[in-house]
Design a protein around this motif. Structure first.
Motif, short mmCIF file in Angstrom:
data_model
loop_
_atom_site.label_atom_id
_atom_site.label_comp_id
_atom_site.label_asym_id
_atom_site.label_seq_id
_atom_site.Cartn_x
_atom_site.Cartn_y
_atom_site.Cartn_z
N ALA B 23 -21.31 79.82 -65.93
CA ALA B 23 -21.13 78.38 -65.74
C ALA B 23 -21.45 77.63 -67.04
O ALA B 23 -20.77 76.67 -67.38
CB ALA B 23 -22.03 77.89 -64.61
N ASP B 24 -22.46 78.11 -67.76
CA ASP B 24 -22.78 77.50 -69.05
C ASP B 24 -21.57 77.54 -69.98
O ASP B 24 -21.14 76.52 -70.51
CB ASP B 24 -23.94 78.25 -69.73
N VAL B 56 -12.42 82.17 -64.18
CA VAL B 56 -13.68 82.25 -63.45
C VAL B 56 -13.43 81.76 -62.04
O VAL B 56 -12.36 81.21 -61.75
CB VAL B 56 -14.78 81.39 -64.10
N SER B 57 -14.40 81.96 -61.16
CA SER B 57 -14.21 81.55 -59.77
C SER B 57 -14.32 80.04 -59.64
O SER B 57 -14.80 79.35 -60.55
CB SER B 57 -15.26 82.22 -58.89
N ARG B 62 -16.67 74.42 -60.30
CA ARG B 62 -17.32 73.29 -59.61
C ARG B 62 -18.64 72.94 -60.29
O ARG B 62 -18.94 71.77 -60.52
CB ARG B 62 -17.56 73.62 -58.14
N GLU B 63 -19.42 73.96 -60.60
CA GLU B 63 -20.69 73.71 -61.27
C GLU B 63 -20.47 73.05 -62.62
O GLU B 63 -21.15 72.09 -62.99
CB GLU B 63 -21.48 75.02 -61.42
N VAL B 80 -11.76 64.30 -52.88
CA VAL B 80 -10.59 63.95 -53.68
C VAL B 80 -10.53 64.77 -54.96
O VAL B 80 -9.50 65.35 -55.28
CB VAL B 80 -10.58 62.45 -54.01
N GLY B 81 -11.62 64.81 -55.68
CA GLY B 81 -11.62 65.60 -56.90
C GLY B 81 -12.20 64.86 -58.08
O GLY B 81 -12.81 63.80 -57.92
N ALA B 82 -12.00 65.42 -59.25
CA ALA B 82 -12.59 64.87 -60.46
C ALA B 82 -11.49 64.47 -61.44
O ALA B 82 -10.46 65.13 -61.53
CB ALA B 82 -13.52 65.90 -61.11
#
Lengths: 231, 231
Positions: B23-24, B56-57, B62-63, B80-82
């Motif tokens: 995630a980093d 990646v997953s 998300r993270e 809705v999302g980003a």
DNA sequence: TGCACCTGTTTTGTCGACAATATGATGATC
DNA sequence: GATCATCATATTGTCGACAAAACAGGTGCA
């Protein structure tokens, strides 16, 4: 600080927040529990433990913890976990240093951008607070203080300022207030300071508004420091 | 701004960041791509699309997106999302208003808390920048500017200040610089301003250090605004 | 005794699948 | 023709299981 004041504070601060998802609700609940000390400052947050306790999956807990990290209420370390922030005199001083800078600027911008109507509303709010303080209902002071600062910050019309303060620092401020038990007094003096700040804003005197707000916060910090040392 | 300057900037800003988890890495990569416009400002971020693109997953994406939201580089809406933030003149002005408040306070605190050694280092840094600027290597100016501001902020010893600026606002500042293409000039004038600020800090003159830093940032804002309107 | 190493356990990181919600197209009604 | 309801699709939210890393306890050795 009375339970009523705490409740009122929360109503003010959280009034525009509504939980949509499960993660929202969990985040709000966790934040409340941390700020009020139900989850002790400095303690470790176990994802499994919290997921059973709050009856949601670990993914939801993780998301909530991530959001808590953005408010600086918890600190995460990779592969280790999250801890609730520790409260310390140094932390309190640093917090008020940032408040002084940001809210000073907020007062300046409020003097520039607030509408005449918003200013009138704020003056009316102050009048109603004055009546209550005069009547000895001093337990409203905490909520009144929050309300005042909240209006100045939103009056700056600056999204960064608003989000850093309202979503972030204010919760930490409240955590210090609740857990180190500083409800004031400083009621009447703080009230006069509020009055002066609003007057400066009404006169569109940016310079003075910022200076008075910075002093107001500085005094508040000194007051709290004194309590920490002598009490 | 040359590619070399960009690289140098990144080295300075990111020097203490090291990716531990997947995630980093994804967060850093996404942030880089957003700041540099590889992912366009204002565009929608699809979790599925990104998860295939960055291999990646979705959980990792998300993270990463959540962390981007804490830097104010993207905005999330529930269910809705980003979206990547949109760049606007108003946003730029608000950004510099906050910078003025925070970095002004940082300069004040740097005058109070920086060690004599740190100050000497900063003076030496400025000298080396001066030599380069004099020799016409003005492409180092951008990196030099960042380096200077970075040292002042860390010199404040205030964790909130450091994290809000270094982890948050500076990336947004860079995004504006890169995508709206403002590399300066203002090289020599800004350099003199830096010199004056360091002198004030060396003299432990908090008041002057804050005032000079605020003016420095204000000038910088005016310069950029002028470019936006006329260029 | 103190230190290093190994090992079982616990906790966090990551993944793929399912559920819930928003989005967009289609068609019905006024 | 415009507006609204309905439904199919796509996207986000949530979950449980597995992988990888940290932690704790015990063992061996100097």
């Amino acid at each position: 600080m009375s339970t009523l004041a705490i409740l009122r504070f929360y109503t003010v601060l959280v009034k525009n927040e509504q939980a949509i998802t499960n993660a929202d609700r969990t985040f709000f609940q966790l934040r409340k529990d941390i700020v009020e000390g139900v989850i002790p400052a400095g303690s470790k947050l176990s994802e499994m433990e919290l997921s059973t306790k709050y009856e949601v999956s670990r993914a939801v807990i993780r998301e909530a913890i991530n959001r808590l990290a953005t408010c600086h209420l918890v600190e995460r370390k990779a592969n280790v976990g999250a801890r609730v922030v520790a409260l310390s005199p140094e932390g309190l001083i640093q917090l008020y240093q940032v408040r002084e800078a940001l809210e000073g600027m907020a007062a300046r911008l409020a003097a520039r951008y607030m509408s005449d109507e918003e200013i009138a509303d704020m003056q009316a709010l102050l009048d109603s607070h004055f009546d209550k303080v005069k009547d000895g209902q001093s337990y409203y002071q905490e909520a009144g203080d929050v309300d005042f600062h909240y209006r100045i910050v939103t009056g700056s019309k600056n999204d960064h300022l608003i989000s850093v303060l309202v979503d972030g620092l204010y919760h930490l401020v409240r955590m210090y207030r609740v857990q180190l038990g500083m409800a004031g007094p400083r009621v009447s003096t703080a009230f006069d300071e509020h009055r002066h700040i609003v007057n400066a804003i009404a006169n569109r005197d940016e310079e003075l508004a910022e200076m008075l707000m910075r002093r107001h916060i500085l005094y508040s910090k000194n007051n709290i420091e004194k309590k920490l040392n002598h009490g």
